[in-house]
Design an enzyme around this catalytic site. Sequence first.
Site, PDB file in Angstrom:
ATOM      1  N   SER A 137       0.831  -1.204   0.000  1.00 22.90           N
ATOM      2  CA  SER A 137       0.000   0.000   0.000  1.00 22.90           C
ATOM      3  C   SER A 137       0.866   1.254   0.000  1.00 22.90           C
ATOM      4  O   SER A 137       1.954   1.284   0.596  1.00 22.90           O
ATOM      5  CB  SER A 137      -0.897   0.004   1.238  1.00 22.90           C
ATOM      6  N   TYR A 162      -2.478  -0.029  10.121  1.00 21.65           N
ATOM      7  CA  TYR A 162      -2.606  -0.722   8.831  1.00 21.65           C
ATOM      8  C   TYR A 162      -1.317  -0.588   8.026  1.00 21.65           C
ATOM      9  O   TYR A 162      -0.765  -1.568   7.521  1.00 21.65           O
ATOM     10  CB  TYR A 162      -3.787  -0.155   8.051  1.00 21.65           C
TER      11      TYR A 162
END
Length: 330
Positions: A137, A162
């Site tokens: 990501s 995350y």
Amino acid sequence: MTVSLPAPLSPGHALVTGGAGFIGSHLVDGLLADGWQVTVIDNFDPYYPEAIKRRHIAAHLAHPRYRLVEADIRDGAKLDALLNDQYTVIVHLAAKAGVRNSLTDPLGYQMTNVIGTQNLLSFAQAHGIKPFVFGSSSSVYGNCPRLPWREADLGLTPINPYASTKLANEQMGYVYAETFGLRFVALRFFTVFGERQRPDLAIHKFARLMQAGKTIPVYGDGSSERDFTYWGDIVAGVRAAMAFASDPAQAKYEVFNLGNNRTIGLLDMIRLMEKVLNVDAKIDWQDWQPGEMRRTWADIGKSQALLGYEPATDFETGLRRFADWLAVQP
């Protein structure tokens, strides 16, 4: 200096985790169409309604070269028991997603994203599956001040749980490449959008609220920017990474940005959504959220040079395709 692109990859047997999700189901569409055998692992996590993912894979279930394994990647013993075929490549997309939820459930994100990825890496090592493509990501960059962001940027400091799990996964991949001989490719996705997008993501969430005449929550002063990337370009990048990871002539560990190399401001996004959806937005201004990134911007030079990656869908075109898809959804 001339750089050779990965050798073309013939159809084989792909093991795809998270294959019922947004990106995963689109990837599976293409693999099946091109003659691949595909095994999908998905646990239909209740992060959003299971029925949505079931619709994504409805056409896959009857395909003779498709197998669905309903399992949780945290359960390594179950994966070993159920995954007994020979696999050409692993594409690991399964994860607990979403920045805001990771702030309230950091342990859950560690368990799924870190332990789950460890299980997949151990499985690949034990079964001699060398090509391993990992869906990372852009959030790993945190608020890195050097723009646009490059894979060579050092000292990355994620600002939410995350993102920290994704960076940890990349480092685990390096260990398995260096120590155990895997061929690990991490792909840093930049704000993927389009048909089948998760309902909690901004474009999908805003579109439904706008069409219902409700307010949309805008955090901060509206100055945030994102490098929006259409799912078709992301899937093309994943396919190129599969070829890269399968080619012994290429590096055994690499990280690539998959983005659009341009940013769009939040308010510009909303104005374009108004145009495409033919509705007016009602904005509910709220405070900045902790853990939120103010800007994302990908330098894609490395992906262009080594993967042949070239994003082909501009933001407005992708948004119109998304709107057409949304119009026929329940």
